[in-house]
Design a protein around this motif. Structure first.
Motif, PDB file in Angstrom:
ATOM      1  N   VAL A 121      50.802  40.610  45.099  1.00 36.54           N
ATOM      2  CA  VAL A 121      50.540  39.486  45.304  1.00 36.54           C
ATOM      3  C   VAL A 121      49.333  39.697  46.231  1.00 36.54           C
ATOM      4  N   ALA A 122      49.166  40.569  47.431  1.00 34.03           N
ATOM      5  CA  ALA A 122      48.338  40.572  48.263  1.00 34.03           C
ATOM      6  C   ALA A 122      47.459  41.904  47.991  1.00 34.03           C
ATOM      7  N   VAL A 161      45.040  40.789  44.703  1.00 29.03           N
ATOM      8  CA  VAL A 161      44.006  40.027  45.279  1.00 29.03           C
ATOM      9  C   VAL A 161      42.919  40.503  45.684  1.00 29.03           C
ATOM     10  N   SER A 171      41.389  42.820  42.436  1.00 25.11           N
ATOM     11  CA  SER A 171      40.410  41.646  42.072  1.00 25.11           C
ATOM     12  C   SER A 171      39.042  41.869  42.762  1.00 25.11           C
ATOM     13  N   TRP A 179      35.311  33.547  41.187  1.00 23.57           N
ATOM     14  CA  TRP A 179      35.628  32.058  40.734  1.00 23.57           C
ATOM     15  C   TRP A 179      36.434  31.876  39.885  1.00 23.57           C
ATOM     16  N   VAL A 183      38.528  35.104  37.902  1.00 22.24           N
ATOM     17  CA  VAL A 183      39.962  34.589  38.704  1.00 22.24           C
ATOM     18  C   VAL A 183      40.765  33.390  38.219  1.00 22.24           C
TER      19      VAL A 183
END
Length: 317
Positions: A13-14, A17, A20, A66, A69
């Motif tokens: 997950v890190a 992120v 992205s 945002w 995402v």
């Protein structure tokens, strides 16, 4: 196992992120204006401004990040600037070719590499070993696009066994017809990758062959073939699986040249066309998708480590 899996999921997950953020920022600093390119050099500033507002590219960068995402979580990747089509539809359409092509190339790579690597290791410093290593050296040196042209000249122009290019589609020709159309591109991709993997396999198998448990198995009457395929290969798979994961990720992300040679409408050609059209929303989502594939493949490889060798899981905990 649960702690091992949890730590790997947090890392996954890190990494996604962070990826992205990097992908978005890199594309943001590129020069050029998508609205200006779409409208043409003779467009008025008012028309360019109106199109930029319509596309949403005049909003602040953090707002667009945002929105991007958040859209990914809902399956909404936005509309292509050039095609006025949902980006998700474009990507899914191209992935229906790129993923089978990468899977075929990877399957050919694994079969050829394991057979060649184990064969060479079993005949260490003999004629068979020297011959296989010589062929793998040639395979590494051959550019896949040049080998693709040779395959077209032989199997398409001379023998007429395969089409020289294009893709008929899964609906028109069926699964067998589609796989036949992808055979030459998959083979051109697999040659270089199998040559690299065969050398890694040979080195790993030779290292395990020197272990005491192999000599013990042979002393108990296990045949050389049985020891190689039943005992040695599994213990030698850690470095081999590592390279397999990297190669599969490379096949997913690096088919653009071969797709161009065979004129295949895959994801690589979509990225190339989108870069030419300054269709950054397509480029951004495609690059993010490829990066996510690489990260997920590495995650799967980590899990396979624990399955192949439980000592990896124990040492990590």
């Amino acid at each position: 196992m649960s702690l091992f899996l949890f730590k790997r999921l947090i890392t996954l997950v890190a990494t996604l992120v962070g990826t992205s953020v990097v992908v978005f920022l890199v594309l943001e600093i590129l020069p050029g204006n998508a609205a200006q390119i779409l409208m043409g050099p003779d467009a008025s500033p008012e028309a360019v401004t109106a199109l930029a507002h319509k596309l949403g590219i005049d909003q602040p960068a953090w707002t667009r990040y945002w929105h991007w995402v958040g859209g990914m979580f809902h399956g909404d990747l936005g509309l292509s600037y050039a095609y006025s089509t949902p980006v998700s539809e474009l990507i899914v359409e191209r992935l229906s070719l790129t993923v089978p092509l990468a899977l075929m190339a990877m399957a050919l790579t694994i079969v050829l590499a394991l057979l060649a690597g184990v064969y060479a290791a079993s005949r260490h410093n003999k004629l068979g070993d020297v011959g296989v290593m010589g062929l793998t050296q040639i395979g590494i040196a051959i550019p896949n696009f040049w080998f693709a042209i040779l395959l077209i000249l032989l199997f398409s122009v001379q023998l007429k066994w395969f089409s020289a290019g294009g893709f008929p589609g899964w609906e028109d020709e069926g699964i067998l017809g589609g796989l036949k159309a992808l055979m030459l591109p998959a083979l051109s991709l697999a040659v270089v990758q199998s040559a690299i993997l065969a050398r890694i396999t040979r080195s790993a198998v030779l290292e395990v062959l020197r272990e005491d448990f192999v000599r013990t198995a042979r002393a108990k009457g296990v045949t050389q073939r049985g020891a190689l395929w039943g005992h040695v290969l599994r213990n030698a798979m850690i470095p081999v699986v590592t390279v397999m994961g990297l190669q599969f990720a490379e096949l997913l992300a690096g088919t653009i040249v071969v797709e161009s040679v065979f004129y295949l409408p895959g994801l690589g050609r979509l990225i190339f066309q989108s870069i030419s059209n300054r269709d950054l929303i397509v480029v951004r989502n495609c690059v993010m998708l490829l990066a996510a594939m690489v990260v997920i493949v590495n995650f799967v490889v980590d899990i396979l480590y624990a399955v192949i060798d439980p000592r990896v899981k124990a040492s990590d905990i």
